[in-house]
Scaffold this active site. Structure first.
Site, PDB file in Angstrom:
ATOM      1  N   GLU A  66     -18.381 -43.524  31.763  1.00 35.92           N
ATOM      2  CA  GLU A  66     -18.834 -44.576  30.852  1.00 35.92           C
ATOM      3  C   GLU A  66     -20.210 -44.216  30.282  1.00 35.92           C
ATOM      4  O   GLU A  66     -20.952 -43.424  30.871  1.00 35.92           O
ATOM      5  CB  GLU A  66     -18.934 -45.899  31.629  1.00 35.92           C
ATOM      6  CG  GLU A  66     -17.615 -46.369  32.230  1.00 35.92           C
ATOM      7  CD  GLU A  66     -16.645 -46.947  31.209  1.00 35.92           C
ATOM      8  OE1 GLU A  66     -16.596 -46.474  30.058  1.00 35.92           O
ATOM      9  OE2 GLU A  66     -15.907 -47.872  31.580  1.00 35.92           O
TER      10      GLU A  66
ATOM     11  N   HIS B  91     -16.102 -43.152  26.084  1.00 35.64           N
ATOM     12  CA  HIS B  91     -15.880 -42.576  27.412  1.00 35.64           C
ATOM     13  C   HIS B  91     -14.762 -41.530  27.383  1.00 35.64           C
ATOM     14  O   HIS B  91     -13.846 -41.602  26.571  1.00 35.64           O
ATOM     15  CB  HIS B  91     -15.641 -43.651  28.482  1.00 35.64           C
ATOM     16  CG  HIS B  91     -14.308 -44.326  28.457  1.00 35.64           C
ATOM     17  ND1 HIS B  91     -14.108 -45.606  28.942  1.00 35.64           N
ATOM     18  CD2 HIS B  91     -13.076 -43.916  28.041  1.00 35.64           C
ATOM     19  CE1 HIS B  91     -12.841 -45.927  28.823  1.00 35.64           C
ATOM     20  NE2 HIS B  91     -12.199 -44.926  28.281  1.00 35.64           N
TER      21      HIS B  91
ATOM     22  N   ASN C  12     -15.744 -46.871  23.522  1.00 36.29           N
ATOM     23  CA  ASN C  12     -17.183 -46.717  23.792  1.00 36.29           C
ATOM     24  C   ASN C  12     -17.561 -45.243  23.973  1.00 36.29           C
ATOM     25  O   ASN C  12     -18.678 -44.940  24.370  1.00 36.29           O
ATOM     26  CB  ASN C  12     -17.590 -47.532  25.029  1.00 36.29           C
ATOM     27  CG  ASN C  12     -16.863 -47.067  26.288  1.00 36.29           C
ATOM     28  OD1 ASN C  12     -16.107 -46.103  26.252  1.00 36.29           O
ATOM     29  ND2 ASN C  12     -17.091 -47.752  27.391  1.00 36.29           N
TER      30      ASN C  12
ATOM     31  N   ASP D 114      -8.355 -39.532  36.347  1.00 34.67           N
ATOM     32  CA  ASP D 114      -8.933 -40.711  36.994  1.00 34.67           C
ATOM     33  C   ASP D 114      -7.881 -41.594  37.653  1.00 34.67           C
ATOM     34  O   ASP D 114      -6.676 -41.424  37.442  1.00 34.67           O
ATOM     35  CB  ASP D 114      -9.752 -41.519  35.974  1.00 34.67           C
ATOM     36  CG  ASP D 114      -9.090 -41.607  34.600  1.00 34.67           C
ATOM     37  OD1 ASP D 114      -7.871 -41.409  34.509  1.00 34.67           O
ATOM     38  OD2 ASP D 114      -9.813 -41.856  33.623  1.00 34.67           O
TER      39      ASP D 114
HETATM   40  C1  F6R Z   1      -7.303 -42.214  30.898  1.00 38.38           C
HETATM   41  C2  F6R Z   1      -8.644 -41.924  30.471  1.00 38.38           C
HETATM   42  C3  F6R Z   1      -9.343 -42.695  29.393  1.00 38.38           C
HETATM   43  C4  F6R Z   1      -8.504 -42.885  28.127  1.00 38.38           C
HETATM   44  C5  F6R Z   1      -9.266 -43.726  27.109  1.00 38.38           C
HETATM   45  C6  F6R Z   1      -8.445 -43.992  25.864  1.00 38.38           C
HETATM   46  O1  F6R Z   1      -6.910 -41.338  31.931  1.00 38.38           O
HETATM   47  O2  F6R Z   1      -9.198 -41.045  31.015  1.00 38.38           O
HETATM   48  O3  F6R Z   1     -10.546 -42.040  29.072  1.00 38.38           O
HETATM   49  O4  F6R Z   1      -8.197 -41.633  27.591  1.00 38.38           O
HETATM   50  O5  F6R Z   1      -9.623 -44.945  27.672  1.00 38.38           O
HETATM   51  O6  F6R Z   1      -7.361 -44.807  26.189  1.00 38.38           O
HETATM   52  P1  F6R Z   1      -6.209 -45.119  25.149  1.00 38.38           P
HETATM   53  O7  F6R Z   1      -5.494 -43.845  24.922  1.00 38.38           O
HETATM   54  O8  F6R Z   1      -5.344 -46.144  25.832  1.00 38.38           O
HETATM   55  O9  F6R Z   1      -6.886 -45.632  23.911  1.00 38.38           O
END
Ligand code: F6R
Length: 258
Positions: free
Chosen positions: A143, A138, A136, A67
């Site tokens: 989302e 994702h 959440n 992303d």
């Molecule tokens: C980032 C991504 C997100 C993260 C998720 C967890 O490229 O795709 O899905 O993997 O938000 O983020 P952290 O590791 O910071 O808790």
């Protein structure tokens, strides 16, 4: 689904790096799907260390990222492009033309999504996709919502994600409200998936993703349908699931070290 239980963040990172490097040693031309966020930083650090020792070669690998924020240039320190250069790309021998990330500055974001998706297909799909999980549920920036969106698309970030990520932006600076993300179909078509998860704050959502219903309100729950998913998690993140529940759900648990 398989879970590798690591003692702590460091061990989770080393196990995940082992999985990525095994993939690259067996298949040097692999297409690696990569994630940003706090969770994979230790894994990237370990991969860099092994590269510097001469144990790992990224010369033939190709990477695609999950992303990117809409509206941030690659020079913005909160862009995922910047993150990846900082934490991996600038420190290993990946060739620039083998690195693919969504262009957050594309004028036509819909066309950019189509281009990104087609490029992944043209490479033959993703061989190993690394994922984190949001509080959440994702994955990428898919989302919670009424449906699983299939292909790379533009998303409006949820309040929870905005709150979680706003700490990285300067006060007064407007955080991007949208991102381009691979879709759930793009991710599910990866041949292998490794999801990293650390910390008690992720324990509840991880348990819902692994043991709960397959529900687009918990996007990661769709991974239950993939035939080659390994979750590498520390003990804290696994704290809400008992061994009995896991085995009743057909999840194999490997404990890294007693
Ligand atoms: C980032 C991504 C997100 C993260 C998720 C967890 O490229 O795709 O899905 O993997 O938000 O983020 P952290 O590791 O910071 O808790």
């Amino acid at each position: 689904m398989k879970i590798i239980q690591a003692k702590d963040y460091q061990e989770m990172s080393r196990v995940a790096a082992n999985i990525v490097s095994a993939q690259m040693i067996l298949f040097p031309g692999s297409v690696l799907g990569l994630a940003t966020g706090d969770t994979p930083i230790g894994m990237y650090r370990q991969l860099i260390e092994w590269y510097r020792k001469g144990d790992l070669d990224f010369g033939k690998a190709r990477t695609v990222n999950l992303d990117e924020y809409v509206g941030l240039s690659t020079e913005h320190e909160q862009s995922y492009n910047w993150f990846m250069r900082q934490h991996l790309f600038s420190q290993v021998n990946l060739l620039p033309h083998n690195i693919f990330m969504p262009n957050g500055l594309a004028e036509d974001t819909a066309a950019e999504c189509v281009r990104y998706e087609a490029n992944i297909r043209a490479m033959g799909g993703i061989d190993l996709q690394v994922l984190g999980i949001g509080h959440n549920g994702h994955i990428g920036f898919n989302e919670p919502g009424p449906v699983f969106t299939k292909n790379t698309h533009v998303v409006t970030l949820s309040e929870r994600t905005l709150a979680a990520n706003s700490r990285f932006f300067d006060s007064g600076e407007r955080m991007p409200r949208q991102a381009i993300t691979m879709g759930m179909g793009t991710i599910m078509q990866a041949k292998r998936i490794v999801l990293l998860c650390a910390g008690e704050s992720k324990a509840e959502i991880l348990s819902r993703a692994v043991l709960g219903d397959i529900d687009p309100m918990v996007p990661a729950s769709i991974l239950q349908l993939h035939t080659d998913v390994t979750i590498v998690a520390d003990q804290a993140a696994l704290g809400r699931m008992s061994m009995d529940e896991l085995s009743a759900n057909g999840v194999e648990v490997v404990t890294e070290r007693e």
